[in-house]
Design an enzyme around this catalytic site. Structure first.
Site, PDB file in Angstrom:
ATOM      1  N   LYS A 231       0.858  -1.181   0.000  1.00 35.49           N
ATOM      2  CA  LYS A 231       0.000   0.000   0.000  1.00 35.49           C
ATOM      3  C   LYS A 231       0.898   1.236   0.000  1.00 35.49           C
ATOM      4  O   LYS A 231       1.651   1.452   0.943  1.00 35.49           O
ATOM      5  CB  LYS A 231      -0.898   0.006   1.239  1.00 35.49           C
ATOM      6  CG  LYS A 231      -1.890  -1.139   1.299  1.00 35.49           C
ATOM      7  CD  LYS A 231      -2.701  -1.080   2.595  1.00 35.49           C
ATOM      8  CE  LYS A 231      -3.610  -2.285   2.743  1.00 35.49           C
ATOM      9  NZ  LYS A 231      -4.714  -2.284   1.769  1.00 35.49           N
TER      10      LYS A 231
ATOM     11  N   ARG B 226      -9.610 -12.173   1.855  1.00 39.99           N
ATOM     12  CA  ARG B 226     -10.455 -13.239   1.299  1.00 39.99           C
ATOM     13  C   ARG B 226      -9.746 -14.589   1.349  1.00 39.99           C
ATOM     14  O   ARG B 226     -10.397 -15.632   1.416  1.00 39.99           O
ATOM     15  CB  ARG B 226     -10.875 -12.872  -0.120  1.00 39.99           C
ATOM     16  CG  ARG B 226      -9.760 -12.767  -1.115  1.00 39.99           C
ATOM     17  CD  ARG B 226     -10.175 -12.029  -2.378  1.00 39.99           C
ATOM     18  NE  ARG B 226     -10.488 -10.629  -2.107  1.00 39.99           N
ATOM     19  CZ  ARG B 226     -10.998  -9.790  -2.998  1.00 39.99           C
ATOM     20  NH1 ARG B 226     -11.263 -10.226  -4.228  1.00 39.99           N
ATOM     21  NH2 ARG B 226     -11.245  -8.540  -2.684  1.00 39.99           N
TER      22      ARG B 226
END
EC number: 3.4.11.1
Length: 571
Positions: free
Chosen positions: A354, A431
Site C-alpha cells: 500500500k 479473502r
C-alpha cells in the site's frame, strides 16, 4: 420547575460495563507472557505451549493504560419531568413538537409546562437559537443548579438511530458540563406502542453509554467521565423495560470491546493478543463458552494453505486461528450459527504494498474490524445467554507483511477444500484467510454463517463510509439480517451477487484468481468467498470496510456487534 440539583443515586439497574479489564493492560510488568491452548480433536489430543514477546518488547515501548469504560447506573422512572432532580435534563423534540400557537406558545403539553416553570426561557432560547426540532439541532439552557438541553429528532423519531442520537447528545452535554446525574425524556410519546417505548428506552441508553465512552488507554493524560446515573423518564417502568435496558448494557460492553480492539495499534494487538482476548472471554463465561486456538502447525495439519500463505511473512507475529463456541447446557434443540470475522491485525499489502497518501496504510490496524465485531458479540452473548442457539465465533488472525518468506504475486495457494488460487494481488489477502475460515465453519455443522470483513475499497465507493454491503444468494437470510440491523440502528444495504462477474475471476493455471478487474470489486470479492461455503449452508457476507471506522472522530465504531447479537437472538 424544581431547581436542577444533584439528587441521591438510585439503585436500580446498576451497570458495570466492561468490568473485566482488557488484556491489553495485563502485560505492563512483564516483558513476556506464556499461555497454553487446548488443541481441537481434529488435530491432536495434546496441549501446546506458546511463548510470545509482548509489551516489554513492543515497538515504541507503548504500554496501554487501564480500560476506562463507562460505569453508569441506568433506570426507567415514572417521575414527572418537571419534578425530576439532577444535573442535566435532555428532552428529545420532533419538528411537530416545536409547533407554536398564535401567541408563540408551545402547543406540546410537556414543553408548555416546562416553559411555564422557566418563565418563558425555554421558548425564548429555542427562538433565539432557531431551534425547530430538526435532526442534529440542539439548544442548551444553563442555570445555577444545572442544565436543560433540547435535542432535535427530525420530522419523526421512528428509528433506533434517532434515539441513539438523542442519547449521544445527552452524553455530550453531560460531558461538557461535567454532570453526574442526567435524565432523558421525549417531548411526546403519542403514537408509541408499549413495545416501541421499551425499544426507545433501550436505544437511548445505548446512545448515552456509547456517547460517554472515550478510549484513553494511549493518552498520557485523560479526563474521566463524571457521569454516574441516567434516568429515562416517561417511557414506562417494570421488568420488561429493565430487561431491555440491561440487554442494551450488555451489547454496549461488546461494542466497547470491539472499539478497543480496533483502536489499539498493531504494535499492541497482534494475532496472539487476539487469541488471548478470546481466551479471556471463554474464561469469563466458561459455563457457556469454550475455546480452541490453533497455531500454524495445527492449521497446516488442516491444510489451511490460503490462510497460512498470507501469514507467512510475519515471522515475529505468527498466526493464531481462533474458535470460540457458545452453547448453553439446556437440552432443547439449538440452531447452529457461525460468525466469521476477518482478523488481519495489520495489512501492509504484502509485495503489492500500500503506497501513497490514499492507501490509508496507517489505518490498517482496523483490518481486523470483522474479528473485533465477532469477539464483541461473543462477549455480549456470554452475558445475555440465549438458550436456543449454538454459536461458533471464528477468526483466522494474522498479519500481512513483507519478507523473504512471504507470499509473492503469482504464487498459487491451496485452500483446505482443495481449491487452488492464483494470487494476482497480495493486497487482496483477507479473502484468502476467510476462505479457510469459512471452510472450517462449515465443518462445524452450522446451518447459517455471517462473515464480516473490511474486504474492499470498492464497497466504500458504492455505499460511502457509513453503510455496510450485504451479499447473499439467500433471500430469507438477507431479510433476517436487514431486520436485525434496522432494530439495532446499524446501516447496511443488500448488494447483488452478479454471477456473470465470476468469469473475470478465472485463472489460466489455477481454479481462480483472488482479484478481478477494477469494476465491481465488492461483488467479485463476495463471489470469491462463495466458493468456500457449502451449498447446504445459508451464508451472508458483510463488507464493513466503511463503517468500522469514523474519520470524523478518528476512532473505531464497534460496527457489527449490535446487528450480530440481534440476529443471533432472533434465531
Amino acid at each position: 420547575m424544581a431547581t436542577l440539583r444533584v439528587s441521591s443515586l438510585f439503585a436500580s439497574s446498576s451497570s458495570s460495563l466492561h468490568s473485566n479489564p482488557s488484556v491489553f493492560t495485563k502485560y505492563q510488568s512483564s516483558p513476556k507472557w506464556a499461555f497454553s491452548f487446548p488443541v481441537t480433536p481434529l488435530c491432536s489430543k495434546r496441549s501446546k505451549r506458546i511463548v510470545h514477546c509482548i509489551a516489554g518488547d513492543t515497538l515504541g515501548l507503548t504500554r496501554p493504560n487501564e480500560s476506562d469504560a463507562p460505569k453508569i447506573s441506568i433506570g426507567a422512572k415514572d417521575t414527572a419531568v418537571v419534578q425530576w432532580q439532577g444535573d442535566l435534563l435532555a428532552i428529545g423534540a420532533t419538528e411537530n413538537d416545536m409547533a407554536r400557537d398564535e401567541n408563540s406558545k408551545f402547543k406540546n403539553p410537556l414543553l408548555q409546562q416546562l416553559d411555564s416553570e422557566l418563565n418563558g426561557l425555554l421558548s425564548a432560547a429555542s427562538s433565539e437559537e432557531d431551534f425547530s426540532g430538526k435532526s442534529g439541532q440542539s439548544v442548551n439552557l444553563r442555570f445555577p443548579g444545572g442544565r436543560i438541553t433540547l435535542v432535535g429528532l427530525g420530522s419523526s423519531a421512528s428509528s433506533p438511530t434517532s434515539y441513539h442520537s438523542l442519547g449521544q447528545a445527552a452524553a455530550a452535554a453531560a460531558k461538557s458540563s461535567q454532570a453526574r446525574n442526567i435524565a432523558v425524556a421525549l417531548a411526546s410519546t403519542d403514537g408509541l406502542s408499549a413495545e416501541s417505548k421499551i425499544n426507545s428506552a433501550s436505544a437511548i441508553a445505548t446512545g448515552v453509554v456509547l456517547g460517554s465512552f472515550e478510549d484513553n488507554r494511549f493518552r498520557s493524560e485523560s479526563k474521566k467521565s463524571t457521569l454516574e446515573s441516567l434516568d429515562i423518564l416517561g417511557l414506562g417502568t417494570g421488568p420488561e423495560i429493565e430487561r431491555k435496558i440491561k440487554y442494551a448494557e450488555h451489547v454496549c460492553a461488546g461494542v466497547i470491546l470491539g472499539r478497543e480492539l480496533v483502536n489499539a495499534p498493531a504494535n499492541i494487538v497482534t494475532p496472539a493478543v487476539l487469541a488471548e482476548e478470546a481466551k479471556k472471554i471463554a474464561s469469563t463465561y466458561s459455563d457457556v463458552i469454550s475455546v480452541n486456538i490453533l497455531d500454524a502447525e495445527q492449521c497446516k495439519e488442516l491444510k489451511m494453505g490460503a490462510y497460512l500463505a498470507v501469514a507467512a511473512a510475519a515471522t515475529e507475529n505468527p498466526p493464531y486461528f481462533i474458535h470460540l463456541c457458545f452453547k448453553t447446557p439446556t437440552k432443547e434443540r439449538k440452531t447452529k450459527l457461525a460468525l466469521v470475522g476477518k482478523g488481519l491485525t495489520f495489512d501492509s499489502g504484502g509485495y503489492n504494498l500500500k503506497v501513497g497518501a490514499g492507501s490509508r496504510i496507517e489505518l490498517m490496524k482496523n483490518d481486523m474490524g470483522g474479528a473485533a465485531a465477532v469477539l464483541g458479540a461473543a462477549k455480549a452473548l456470554g452475558e445475555i445467554r440465549p438458550s436456543r442457539v449454538e454459536v461458533h465465533f471464528i477468526v483466522a488472525a494474522c498479519e500481512n507483511m513483507i519478507s523473504a518468506e512471504g507470499m509473492r504475486p503469482g504464487d498459487i495457494v491451496t485452500a483446505s477444500n482443495g481449491k487452488t488460487i492464483e494470487v494476482n494481488n497480495t493486497d487482496a489477502e483477507g479473502r484468502l484467510t476467510l476462505a479457510d475460515a469459512l471452510i472450517y465453519a462449515c465443518n462445524q455443522g452450522v446451518e447459517k454463517i455471517i462473515d464480516l470483513a473490511t474486504l474492499t475499497g470498492a464497497i466504500m465507493v458504492a455505499l460511502g463510509p457509513s453503510v455496510a454491503g450485504a451479499f447473499t444468494p439467500n433471500d430469507d437470510l438477507a431479510r433476517e439480517v436487514v431486520e436485525a440491523a434496522e432494530a439495532s440502528g446499524e446501516k447496511l444495504w443488500r448488494m447483488p451477487m452478479e454471477e456473470s462477474y465470476w468469469e473475470s475471476m478465472k485463472s489460466g493455471v489455477a481454479d481462480m484468481i483472488n482479484t478481478g478487474p477494477g469494476n465491481g470489486g465488492a461483488i467479485t470479492g463476495a463471489l470469491f468467498l462463495k466458493q468456500f461455503v457449502d451449498e447446504k449452508v445459508q451464508w451472508l457476507h458483510l463488507d464493513v470496510a466503511g463503517p468500522v471506522w469514523s474519520d470524523e472522530k478518528k476512532n473505531a465504531t464497534g460496527y457489527g456487534v449490535s446487528t450480530l447479537v440481534e440476529w443471533v437472538l432472533r434465531n
